[in-house]
Write a protein that holds these residues in place. Structure first.
Motif, PDB file in Angstrom:
ATOM      1  N   TYR A   1      -5.453  71.414 116.854  1.00  0.00           N
ATOM      2  CA  TYR A   1      -4.407  71.218 115.840  1.00  0.00           C
ATOM      3  C   TYR A   1      -4.765  72.000 114.578  1.00  0.00           C
ATOM      4  O   TYR A   1      -3.916  72.681 113.992  1.00  0.00           O
ATOM      5  CB  TYR A   1      -4.264  69.726 115.527  1.00  0.00           C
ATOM      6  CG  TYR A   1      -3.164  69.403 114.543  1.00  0.00           C
ATOM      7  CD1 TYR A   1      -1.922  68.916 114.972  1.00  0.00           C
ATOM      8  CD2 TYR A   1      -3.355  69.587 113.172  1.00  0.00           C
ATOM      9  CE1 TYR A   1      -0.914  68.613 114.065  1.00  0.00           C
ATOM     10  CE2 TYR A   1      -2.347  69.303 112.256  1.00  0.00           C
ATOM     11  CZ  TYR A   1      -1.128  68.815 112.707  1.00  0.00           C
ATOM     12  OH  TYR A   1      -0.141  68.531 111.801  1.00  0.00           O
TER      13      TYR A   1
ATOM     14  N   LEU B   1      -4.156  75.744 115.014  1.00  0.00           N
ATOM     15  CA  LEU B   1      -2.737  76.090 114.939  1.00  0.00           C
ATOM     16  C   LEU B   1      -2.213  75.969 113.510  1.00  0.00           C
ATOM     17  O   LEU B   1      -1.415  76.787 113.051  1.00  0.00           O
ATOM     18  CB  LEU B   1      -1.928  75.180 115.876  1.00  0.00           C
ATOM     19  CG  LEU B   1      -2.223  75.355 117.371  1.00  0.00           C
ATOM     20  CD1 LEU B   1      -1.495  74.285 118.183  1.00  0.00           C
ATOM     21  CD2 LEU B   1      -1.823  76.739 117.848  1.00  0.00           C
ATOM     22  N   GLU B   2      -2.679  74.944 112.788  1.00  0.00           N
ATOM     23  CA  GLU B   2      -2.256  74.757 111.410  1.00  0.00           C
ATOM     24  C   GLU B   2      -2.767  75.893 110.523  1.00  0.00           C
ATOM     25  O   GLU B   2      -2.066  76.346 109.606  1.00  0.00           O
ATOM     26  CB  GLU B   2      -2.761  73.402 110.892  1.00  0.00           C
ATOM     27  CG  GLU B   2      -2.249  73.009 109.527  1.00  0.00           C
ATOM     28  CD  GLU B   2      -0.754  72.731 109.499  1.00  0.00           C
ATOM     29  OE1 GLU B   2      -0.230  72.502 108.397  1.00  0.00           O
ATOM     30  OE2 GLU B   2      -0.101  72.762 110.571  1.00  0.00           O
TER      31      GLU B   2
ATOM     32  N   ARG C   1      -0.479  78.745 111.129  1.00  0.00           N
ATOM     33  CA  ARG C   1       0.826  78.500 110.514  1.00  0.00           C
ATOM     34  C   ARG C   1       0.791  78.730 109.013  1.00  0.00           C
ATOM     35  O   ARG C   1       1.739  79.274 108.432  1.00  0.00           O
ATOM     36  CB  ARG C   1       1.275  77.062 110.809  1.00  0.00           C
ATOM     37  CG  ARG C   1       2.696  76.746 110.359  1.00  0.00           C
ATOM     38  CD  ARG C   1       3.052  75.299 110.615  1.00  0.00           C
ATOM     39  NE  ARG C   1       2.384  74.414 109.675  1.00  0.00           N
ATOM     40  CZ  ARG C   1       2.814  74.158 108.436  1.00  0.00           C
ATOM     41  NH1 ARG C   1       3.919  74.734 107.994  1.00  0.00           N
ATOM     42  NH2 ARG C   1       2.167  73.328 107.655  1.00  0.00           N
ATOM     43  N   THR C   2      -0.310  78.317 108.370  1.00  0.00           N
ATOM     44  CA  THR C   2      -0.411  78.416 106.904  1.00  0.00           C
ATOM     45  C   THR C   2      -1.194  79.640 106.448  1.00  0.00           C
ATOM     46  O   THR C   2      -1.445  79.810 105.253  1.00  0.00           O
ATOM     47  CB  THR C   2      -1.077  77.150 106.345  1.00  0.00           C
ATOM     48  OG1 THR C   2      -2.389  77.011 106.925  1.00  0.00           O
ATOM     49  CG2 THR C   2      -0.251  75.916 106.661  1.00  0.00           C
ATOM     50  N   ASP C   3      -1.601  80.479 107.426  1.00  0.00           N
ATOM     51  CA  ASP C   3      -2.360  81.697 107.123  1.00  0.00           C
ATOM     52  C   ASP C   3      -3.639  81.387 106.348  1.00  0.00           C
ATOM     53  O   ASP C   3      -3.993  82.073 105.389  1.00  0.00           O
ATOM     54  CB  ASP C   3      -1.504  82.692 106.338  1.00  0.00           C
ATOM     55  CG  ASP C   3      -2.088  84.111 106.411  1.00  0.00           C
ATOM     56  OD1 ASP C   3      -2.759  84.414 107.417  1.00  0.00           O
ATOM     57  OD2 ASP C   3      -1.864  84.892 105.480  1.00  0.00           O
TER      58      ASP C   3
END
Length: 274
Positions: free
Chosen positions: A219, A222-223, A226-228
Motif C-alpha cells: 500500500y 502504491l501511495e 500516487r503522490t510522487d
C-alpha cells in the motif's frame, strides 16, 4: 536504473511493518539493553517437510532456497532492528532428500552433486556486524512447527539488558530484561495480538499485523507512486544489501570459509566489467 529514471521502487520486506518490530528498534535506540553485543535470530517454517516447497526448491527456478525465501526477511529484520550492517559471514547450508514414502533419506551439504536440482532447505550462519556486534542466525522450512505455521524469533543482548521478540500465527510477544530487575517485563505493543489474547487460534493477521491496512508495504509503495514521494522504505537498496549477504553465505557454505560482504561486492563488479 530506478534512480536514473526517477522511478519509485521498494523491496518487499513486510515484516518491518509489525508494530512490535518498530517497538523493538525504538527500545534499542533508547538504550534499553545498553550497548548491543550479540544478536540471535531465526525464521522457521515447516512447509518443506516431506515435500518440495514448489518453485523455491529448484535451482533453475530460484537462485537460493530457504536462504533466499525466509532468510532474506531475517537478514533485513536484523539490519532494520539493530541499525547494523553485515560485515562478514560463515554459513552452512543443507538439503534434505526424501524417499517415495515421505521418509527422510539423507541430509547433504547443499552444494553436494547428489542434491541435483534441489535448493537449500536449512541454513545457519554466523555473522560479524558493524561495531563488532556478533550474530547467530538460522532459517529453515524443514523445522517442525506444529501449530503456528511460521515463527520469527530475535533476541538482542547488551551490556545492560536483553530484548526478546517472538512472532507466529499464534500471536506476538515482546519482552525485556534489564540490569537490576530479575524479572522479565512484558512490553504491550498497540496493534498486535498477544499469545494470551489469541487463545490458541492460528491467524496470519497475528503474524503480519495490519497486512490489509494502509500500513502495509505494498500500500505504501502504491501511495508513494500516487503522490510522487521520492523516498520509500524498505528501499531497493535494502533488497540489494540483503542479496549481498545471501550471496556471501552461499559462497561461504560452498567454500567452507568466512566471506566478507566487500568480497562479494567486488565479485559483482568484476562480473559487470566482463
Amino acid at each position: 536504473i530506478a534512480e536514473a529514471n526517477n522511478l519509485i521502487g521498494m523491496s518487499n520486506f513486510p515484516y518491518r511493518d509489525n508494530p512490535a518490530v518498530t517497538a523493538f528498534r525504538d527500545l534499542l535506540e533508547e538504550g534499553y539493553v545498553g550497548d548491543v553485543l550479540t544478536v540471535s535470530g531465526s525464521y522457521h517454517g515447516g512447509f518443506g517437510l516431506r515435500r518440495n516447497p514448489n518453485w523455491r526448491s529448484l535451482k533453475h527456478r530460484s537462485g537460493a532456497g530457504i536462504l533466499g525465501d525466509l532468510g532474506s526477511h531475517l537478514i533485513d529484520l536484523v539490519r532494520y532492528i539493530t541499525g547494523r550492517e553485515f560485515v562478514s559471514v560463515s554459513g552452512s547450508m543443507i538439503t534434505t532428500l526424501w524417499d517415495a514414502e515421505g521418509e527422510l533419506e539423507e541430509i547433504l551439504p547443499s552444494d553436494d552433486p547428489h542434491v541435483g536440482e534441489r535448493n537449500d532447505d536449512s541454513c545457519t550462519f554466523l555473522a560479524e556486524l558493524s561495531d563488532g556486534v556478533q550474530a547467530t542466525l538460522h532459517t529453515s522450512w524443514v523445522a517442525y512447527q506444529g501449530a503456528g505455521i511460521q515463527q520469527q524469533e530475535i533476541e538482542v543482548y547488551g551490556t545492560a539488558g536483553r530484548l526478546h521478540l517472538l512472532v507466529s500465527h499464534r500471536g506476538v510477544t515482546l519482552r525485556g530484561l534489564q540490569q537490576g530487575n530479575p524479572h522479565w517485563e512484558t512490553i504491550k505493543v498497540e496493534g498486535t495480538v498477544s499469545v494470551e489474547e489469541a487463545g490458541g487460534t492460528d491467524n496470519e493477521d497475528f503474524f503480519r499485523p495490519g497486512r490489509h491496512s494502509p500500513t502495509n508495504s505494498t500500500y505504501r509503495w502504491l501511495e508513494a507512486i500516487r503522490t510522487d514521494k521520492a523516498e520509500v522504505s524498505p528501499s531497493l537498496w535494502d533488497g540489494y544489501f540483503a542479496q549481498e549477504v545471501i550471496d556471501a553465505v552461499i559462497l561461504s557454505s560452498e567454500e567452507r570459509r568466512w566471506v566478507t560482504i566487500k568480497e562479494v561486492s567486488l565479485m559483482v563488479e568484476d562480473e559487470k566489467e566482463e
